[in-house]
Design a protein around this motif. Structure first.
Motif, PDB file in Angstrom:
ATOM      1  N   ALA A  62       0.816  -1.215   0.000  1.00  0.00           N
ATOM      2  CA  ALA A  62       0.000   0.000   0.000  1.00  0.00           C
ATOM      3  C   ALA A  62       0.851   1.266   0.000  1.00  0.00           C
ATOM      4  O   ALA A  62       0.314   2.374   0.088  1.00  0.00           O
ATOM      5  N   GLY A  63       2.174   1.093  -0.072  1.00  0.00           N
ATOM      6  CA  GLY A  63       3.061   2.246  -0.164  1.00  0.00           C
ATOM      7  C   GLY A  63       3.765   2.626   1.116  1.00  0.00           C
ATOM      8  O   GLY A  63       4.485   3.631   1.162  1.00  0.00           O
ATOM      9  N   VAL A  64       3.589   1.840   2.184  1.00  0.00           N
ATOM     10  CA  VAL A  64       4.267   2.131   3.450  1.00  0.00           C
ATOM     11  C   VAL A  64       5.724   1.661   3.351  1.00  0.00           C
ATOM     12  O   VAL A  64       5.988   0.532   2.922  1.00  0.00           O
ATOM     13  N   PRO A  65       6.691   2.491   3.722  1.00  0.00           N
ATOM     14  CA  PRO A  65       8.097   2.072   3.685  1.00  0.00           C
ATOM     15  C   PRO A  65       8.331   0.829   4.558  1.00  0.00           C
ATOM     16  O   PRO A  65       7.694   0.672   5.609  1.00  0.00           O
ATOM     17  N   PRO A  66       9.228  -0.062   4.148  1.00  0.00           N
ATOM     18  CA  PRO A  66       9.433  -1.320   4.869  1.00  0.00           C
ATOM     19  C   PRO A  66       9.771  -1.158   6.357  1.00  0.00           C
ATOM     20  O   PRO A  66       9.279  -1.931   7.182  1.00  0.00           O
ATOM     21  N   PHE A  67      10.628  -0.172   6.704  1.00  0.00           N
ATOM     22  CA  PHE A  67      10.972  -0.021   8.119  1.00  0.00           C
ATOM     23  C   PHE A  67       9.754   0.402   8.931  1.00  0.00           C
ATOM     24  O   PHE A  67       9.506  -0.120  10.018  1.00  0.00           O
ATOM     25  N   ARG A  68       8.974   1.322   8.432  1.00  0.00           N
ATOM     26  CA  ARG A  68       7.753   1.730   9.123  1.00  0.00           C
ATOM     27  C   ARG A  68       6.781   0.547   9.225  1.00  0.00           C
ATOM     28  O   ARG A  68       6.139   0.353  10.257  1.00  0.00           O
ATOM     29  N   ALA A  69       6.693  -0.243   8.156  1.00  0.00           N
ATOM     30  CA  ALA A  69       5.811  -1.411   8.183  1.00  0.00           C
ATOM     31  C   ALA A  69       6.252  -2.404   9.252  1.00  0.00           C
ATOM     32  O   ALA A  69       5.412  -2.994   9.950  1.00  0.00           O
TER      33      ALA A  69
END
Length: 210
Positions: free
Chosen positions: A85-92
């Motif tokens: 959905a476009g969330v950066p991997p680290f934030r995810a």
């Protein structure tokens, strides 16, 4: 209906045992896992245990391995949806690992958070499997941070994630537990703002096995 071959029945029985044991070990710890209880919950006789495992320690090792596999699969199923959905991997990673569902969902959650405090008291074989779980947690962080991440830089983040979840589970007050997770999310995303904004790598750039 034809019966299953004996080898298939044995594999299915072992799988049932590991499913029960991997959940039980995360819920009650290594010392709380009893062979008789696991076999009963799996719908099998106590006497059949040694057809699958040579010892209780072998069961604990296999249960820890299964717990790590299941936990990673569950984590990726949630984190990958965020990344898609476009969330950066680290934030995810941070959002998924520190989600409030982890407070209660102990038996399906991270085995590192559930078991790390008990590892020094276990046998060498079980400690070895626990070492693999810790490296898996480190790898999860390294994958989220992206190429060029050193193994050493992943440990503080992994320790922060695990410690926050442990404290949230231990504090005994849900509002405070959620506050622990939320404040830890904010701190990690602030401290690693660049990584938290870094978009996902393409398939061609991804680390093998990541």
């Amino acid at each position: 209906m034809p019966s299953l071959p004996r080898s298939t029945r044995k594999e299915e029985s072992r799988d049932r045992i590991l499913d029960v044991a991997s959940r039980t070990v995360r819920r009650v710890g290594f010392d709380g896992v009893g062979v008789a209880d696991v076999m009963k919950q799996a719908g099998l006789t106590h006497g059949g245990f040694y057809a699958h495992f040579a010892s209780r320690d072998e069961l604990l090792c296999a249960a820890a391995l299964r717990a790590g596999q299941d936990s990673r699969q569950l984590h990726h199923s949630h984190a990958d949806r965020l990344v898609a959905a476009g969330v950066p991997p680290f934030r995810a990673l941070v959002e998924t690992y520190l989600h409030e569902s982890g407070i209660d969902n102990v038996d399906c959650g991270c085995p590192v958070a559930a078991l790390v405090a008990e590892l020094p008291r276990q046998s060498a074989a079980v400690r070895g499997e626990g070492h693999g779980l810790l490296l898996g947690m480190q790898g999860l962080v390294m994958d989220a941070l992206g190429e060029g991440t050193s193994p050493e830089s992943a440990w503080p983040i992994a320790a922060t994630l695990v410690g926050a979840l442990q404290m949230a589970r231990a504090i005994g007050d849900r509002d405070q537990a959620i506050a622990i997770l939320a404040s830890t999310k904010r701190a990690l995303l602030s401290q690693h703002a660049e990584a938290a904004a870094q978009p996902a790598r393409s398939t061609a750039q991804a680390r093998p096995g990541g």
